[in-house]
Design a protein around this motif. Sequence first.
Motif, short mmCIF file in Angstrom:
data_model
loop_
_atom_site.label_atom_id
_atom_site.label_comp_id
_atom_site.label_asym_id
_atom_site.label_seq_id
_atom_site.Cartn_x
_atom_site.Cartn_y
_atom_site.Cartn_z
N TYR A 1 1.08 -1.35 0.13
CA TYR A 1 -0.07 -0.03 0.03
C TYR A 1 0.65 1.30 0.14
N PHE A 2 1.85 1.25 0.76
CA PHE A 2 2.86 2.31 0.80
C PHE A 2 3.44 2.57 -0.63
N GLY A 3 3.83 1.47 -1.10
CA GLY A 3 4.44 1.48 -2.44
C GLY A 3 3.36 2.31 -3.52
N ARG A 4 2.02 2.11 -3.33
CA ARG A 4 1.18 2.42 -4.49
C ARG A 4 0.96 3.97 -4.08
N LEU A 5 1.00 4.33 -2.76
CA LEU A 5 0.77 5.71 -2.43
C LEU A 5 2.11 6.60 -2.65
N LEU A 6 3.44 6.03 -2.76
CA LEU A 6 4.38 6.67 -3.14
C LEU A 6 4.52 6.71 -4.70
N LEU A 7 3.96 5.77 -5.33
CA LEU A 7 3.96 5.84 -6.83
C LEU A 7 3.08 6.86 -7.37
N TYR A 8 2.06 7.17 -6.56
CA TYR A 8 1.09 8.15 -6.85
C TYR A 8 1.47 9.71 -6.71
N PHE A 9 2.00 9.74 -5.53
CA PHE A 9 2.67 11.25 -5.13
C PHE A 9 3.86 11.72 -5.80
N ASP A 10 5.05 10.55 -5.87
CA ASP A 10 6.26 10.76 -6.21
C ASP A 10 6.90 9.61 -7.20
N PRO A 11 6.47 9.54 -8.43
CA PRO A 11 6.95 8.35 -9.08
C PRO A 11 8.33 8.17 -9.34
N ASN A 12 9.10 9.56 -9.52
CA ASN A 12 10.50 9.30 -9.50
C ASN A 12 11.14 8.78 -8.15
N LEU A 13 10.57 9.09 -7.05
CA LEU A 13 11.04 8.69 -5.70
C LEU A 13 10.95 7.25 -5.66
#
Length: 230
Positions: free
Chosen positions: A189-201
């Motif tokens: 879930y954290f990965g999905r959130l991170l992908l949404y908010f900051d794809p590069n990170l």
Amino acid sequence: MNNTESEWKPAPTDPETLRRVRVAVKATASAADVARLRSFIVQEAKGIIPHEVRGGVWMHLLRVNSDEVYAETSDQFAKRAMESVRDDNSKEQILKDVTRTRPSLETFKQSHVRNALTKLLSLFCQRQGVSYIQGFNELLVPFLLLDDVGQNPRLVYALYSAFLKSFVPWVLDSAEHKVFEVLKRAFRYFGRLLLYFDPNLFLDARQLLHDPGHLRDELAGYHIRTKLYR
């Protein structure tokens, strides 16, 4: 916003808006009413729930029955909460997490607030028959900060318990193999959130964590934090 007491003490809501929301909340008595309440908040209140009534709204959304909550007297609840703080009920880990809770806010440095956190978390673990999991404390904090119910331990506990049962029921399964499944799910879930908010990170983090020849996991975590806070 800076980390001060004003961070979670918003300005008073416009009186007319507050009055209309209170009327809508008071009129909520069934599942259909809850749906109407959601529509009212989205359409009429512009998606903003006045902080003065958020506890009452949460009670309806989580289907918490105040009559059932108050069937247990305040003295009974306090006694049971105090007795639940035991060495065989994750006491050591709970106390560690309580001291880590919102350390930048003066409120959470006060002994009576820390005692409340300790007792509520201990009582939850005892009643649900589960071991404490790090992070339970952070899920409890928002309910303690509610203006209209935050000073009522029975209501805070009822909302917290109902929230976990409704939205993260897997934490109530203490089987060892389930714990690892929970951790995997949380990272997903954290990965999905991170992908949404900051794809590069997200892409940088995935490369660091999946390339064993590049950095050990510990160093990867350090680089990720560096990117987040620089």
